[in-house]
Design a protein around this motif. Structure first.
Motif, PDB file in Angstrom:
ATOM      1  N   HIS A 142      52.882  39.795  38.554  1.00  0.00           N
ATOM      2  CA  HIS A 142      52.344  41.098  38.975  1.00  0.00           C
ATOM      3  C   HIS A 142      51.183  41.513  38.077  1.00  0.00           C
ATOM      4  N   SER A 143      51.321  41.273  36.770  1.00  0.00           N
ATOM      5  CA  SER A 143      50.231  41.627  35.846  1.00  0.00           C
ATOM      6  C   SER A 143      48.989  40.788  36.116  1.00  0.00           C
ATOM      7  N   ILE A 144      49.181  39.535  36.537  1.00  0.00           N
ATOM      8  CA  ILE A 144      48.030  38.690  36.882  1.00  0.00           C
ATOM      9  C   ILE A 144      47.287  39.278  38.072  1.00  0.00           C
ATOM     10  N   GLY A 145      48.049  39.693  39.107  1.00  0.00           N
ATOM     11  CA  GLY A 145      47.408  40.320  40.257  1.00  0.00           C
ATOM     12  C   GLY A 145      46.676  41.593  39.892  1.00  0.00           C
ATOM     13  N   THR A 146      47.271  42.386  38.991  1.00  0.00           N
ATOM     14  CA  THR A 146      46.620  43.626  38.547  1.00  0.00           C
ATOM     15  C   THR A 146      45.338  43.327  37.782  1.00  0.00           C
ATOM     16  N   ARG A 147      45.373  42.299  36.944  1.00  0.00           N
ATOM     17  CA  ARG A 147      44.175  41.935  36.181  1.00  0.00           C
ATOM     18  C   ARG A 147      43.063  41.449  37.100  1.00  0.00           C
ATOM     19  N   VAL A 148      43.422  40.692  38.115  1.00  0.00           N
ATOM     20  CA  VAL A 148      42.411  40.228  39.069  1.00  0.00           C
ATOM     21  C   VAL A 148      41.745  41.428  39.753  1.00  0.00           C
ATOM     22  N   GLU A 149      42.558  42.396  40.167  1.00  0.00           N
ATOM     23  CA  GLU A 149      42.003  43.595  40.809  1.00  0.00           C
ATOM     24  C   GLU A 149      41.109  44.371  39.848  1.00  0.00           C
ATOM     25  N   ASN A 150      41.548  44.516  38.588  1.00  0.00           N
ATOM     26  CA  ASN A 150      40.751  45.254  37.610  1.00  0.00           C
ATOM     27  C   ASN A 150      39.439  44.546  37.314  1.00  0.00           C
ATOM     28  N   TYR A 151      39.488  43.242  37.161  1.00  0.00           N
ATOM     29  CA  TYR A 151      38.261  42.492  36.883  1.00  0.00           C
ATOM     30  C   TYR A 151      37.315  42.559  38.083  1.00  0.00           C
ATOM     31  N   GLU A 158      36.049  37.062  29.563  1.00  0.00           N
ATOM     32  CA  GLU A 158      34.995  36.873  28.555  1.00  0.00           C
ATOM     33  C   GLU A 158      33.627  36.759  29.218  1.00  0.00           C
ATOM     34  N   ARG A 159      33.553  36.063  30.333  1.00  0.00           N
ATOM     35  CA  ARG A 159      32.283  35.921  31.052  1.00  0.00           C
ATOM     36  C   ARG A 159      31.819  37.262  31.610  1.00  0.00           C
ATOM     37  N   LEU A 160      32.767  38.057  32.124  1.00  0.00           N
ATOM     38  CA  LEU A 160      32.412  39.371  32.657  1.00  0.00           C
ATOM     39  C   LEU A 160      31.908  40.288  31.553  1.00  0.00           C
ATOM     40  N   ASP A 161      32.536  40.244  30.386  1.00  0.00           N
ATOM     41  CA  ASP A 161      32.061  41.046  29.254  1.00  0.00           C
ATOM     42  C   ASP A 161      30.647  40.634  28.858  1.00  0.00           C
ATOM     43  N   GLU A 162      30.374  39.346  28.890  1.00  0.00           N
ATOM     44  CA  GLU A 162      29.033  38.862  28.549  1.00  0.00           C
ATOM     45  C   GLU A 162      27.992  39.375  29.550  1.00  0.00           C
ATOM     46  N   LEU A 212      22.245  39.467  39.095  1.00  0.00           N
ATOM     47  CA  LEU A 212      22.887  39.813  40.364  1.00  0.00           C
ATOM     48  C   LEU A 212      23.615  38.605  40.938  1.00  0.00           C
ATOM     49  N   GLU A 213      22.995  37.423  40.846  1.00  0.00           N
ATOM     50  CA  GLU A 213      23.653  36.213  41.335  1.00  0.00           C
ATOM     51  C   GLU A 213      24.926  35.915  40.540  1.00  0.00           C
ATOM     52  N   ASN A 214      24.871  36.129  39.215  1.00  0.00           N
ATOM     53  CA  ASN A 214      26.048  35.894  38.383  1.00  0.00           C
ATOM     54  C   ASN A 214      27.184  36.850  38.731  1.00  0.00           C
ATOM     55  N   LEU A 215      26.845  38.101  39.030  1.00  0.00           N
ATOM     56  CA  LEU A 215      27.871  39.077  39.391  1.00  0.00           C
ATOM     57  C   LEU A 215      28.481  38.743  40.755  1.00  0.00           C
ATOM     58  N   HIS A 216      27.654  38.313  41.702  1.00  0.00           N
ATOM     59  CA  HIS A 216      28.184  37.892  42.998  1.00  0.00           C
ATOM     60  C   HIS A 216      29.098  36.673  42.835  1.00  0.00           C
ATOM     61  N   GLU A 217      28.700  35.748  41.972  1.00  0.00           N
ATOM     62  CA  GLU A 217      29.529  34.569  41.725  1.00  0.00           C
ATOM     63  C   GLU A 217      30.871  34.964  41.095  1.00  0.00           C
ATOM     64  N   MET A 218      30.828  35.920  40.171  1.00  0.00           N
ATOM     65  CA  MET A 218      32.057  36.389  39.545  1.00  0.00           C
ATOM     66  C   MET A 218      32.987  37.028  40.573  1.00  0.00           C
ATOM     67  N   LYS A 219      32.420  37.848  41.458  1.00  0.00           N
ATOM     68  CA  LYS A 219      33.234  38.465  42.511  1.00  0.00           C
ATOM     69  C   LYS A 219      33.861  37.399  43.404  1.00  0.00           C
TER      70      LYS A 219
END
Length: 334
Positions: free
Chosen positions: A231-240, A160-164, A180-187
């Motif tokens: 496995h789906s959790i790991g895939t979601r982390v990679e996708n996000y 939800e935060r990434l979509d925002e 940019l700081e928010n995106l670095h924090e998300m990563k």
């Protein structure tokens, strides 16, 4: 101080507080259940696990050291350790140790964990498997599933935060600060999540290996479902993480384009000013010459002749050209 709590799987029953000294008699009166040892004091807990429960000394050592996520099958018991989320902060993690022996699941932890709180709710619910079906492998499955569900909730909030942030990046009407700081924090947050969820998935996958002998045939179906979840959790982390990186690159490209547009506007202004200065230069020269108080063109009666002034101007101009040439600003470049 060591806190020991026990649950035997009774519906709507709360966990009972007990002590390490009373555990052997409690276990002898009950065939299965969950024992939770919270903030263990090393000396007394090590004595209980090593001497009374006869757990392998390497597994006992892992209860008081910083272990790695792993799975072991010993002669009389099984042991696993993995990371679960700490309740203090969203992405803080602590190792959770679990022993399996004779229908009992014994967990050892040093911090409050949301996954443990979820597992405590499950074991009291009426949907939980009871009586003879309550085996240690099934209890561990529910514990691992609770930890995985806790990470899923964290990922939902991150999504939800990434979509925002993505909406803010692509909003053409507003410029939002600190994107940019928010995106670095998300990563960084997703990277921290991966440090725990990836080993968790590896632990579950290893439990499913037939050569490990960790789970029984009757619980294999549950662990396969759990493996799909981890496995789906790991895939979601990679996708996000990929989405955050793509959004960051887009934001940097947009910023570069805006900067290029600003520079183009500034260059256009300078070009316009240069044209105006070029037009005004001869006009200024004529006005300056005819405005001098010298005797020339039938006007003025000053003491200095126009020829002398023009000569001085020519000398100054030639000197400047010579200086620029020597410095390499015009003519042959050094």
């Amino acid at each position: 101080m060591t806190r020991v709590r026990v649950h035997t799987g009774e519906i709507n029953a709360d966990m009972e507080d007990t002590s390490l000294a009373d555990l052997p008699s409690f276990m002898s009166n009950n065939s299965c259940g969950w024992i939770d040892i919270f903030q263990p004091e090393e000396e007394s807990t090590r004595e209980f696990l090593d001497s009374q429960m006869n757990f392998h000394h390497l597994a006992v050592d892992d209860c008081f050291e910083e272990p790695a996520s792993r799975v072991f099958v010993y002669d009389t018991h099984k042991f696993t350790t993995f990371k679960a989320r700490d309740a203090d902060r969203e992405l803080d993690t602590e190792y959770l140790r679990a022993f399996l022996r004779d229908g009992w699941l014994i967990t050892v932890r040093h911090a409050h964990m949301p996954g443990i709180a979820e597992f405590r709710k499950r074991i009291k619910s009426k949907d939980f498997k009871k009586s003879g079906e309550l085996k240690s492998e099934y209890l561990l499955y529910q514990l691992l599933d609770s930890v995985a569900d806790d990470w899923t909730k964290v990922l939902i909030r991150k999504s939800e935060r990434l979509d925002e942030i993505e909406d803010q990046v692509f909003d053409p009407h507003h410029v939002y600060p600190n994107l940019l700081e928010n995106l670095h924090e998300m990563k960084g947050d997703l990277r921290e999540i991966a440090k725990s969820t990836t080993p968790l998935d590896e632990v579950v996958q290893r439990m499913l290996r037939s050569d490990e002998g960790f789970i029984t045939e009757e619980t294999k179906l549950y662990y396969r479902d759990l493996a799909d979840l981890t496995h789906s959790i790991g895939t979601r982390v990679e996708n996000y993480s990929s989405g955050a990186a793509s959004t960051r690159d887009t934001y940097i490209s947009q910023t570069s384009m805006r900067l290029a547009e600003s520079q183009a506007e500034a260059a256009e202004v300078m070009r316009l000013l240069t044209i105006i200065a070029t037009i005004m230069l001869p006009i200024t020269a004529v006005a300056s010459i005819f405005g001098m108080n010298v005797e020339s063109f039938g006007a003025g009666n000053g003491p200095i002749d126009l020829t002398i002034i023009l000569g001085v101007m020519a000398v100054i101009g030639f000197t400047m050209l010579l200086w620029l040439y020597v410095k390499g600003y015009i003519g042959k470049q050094r």
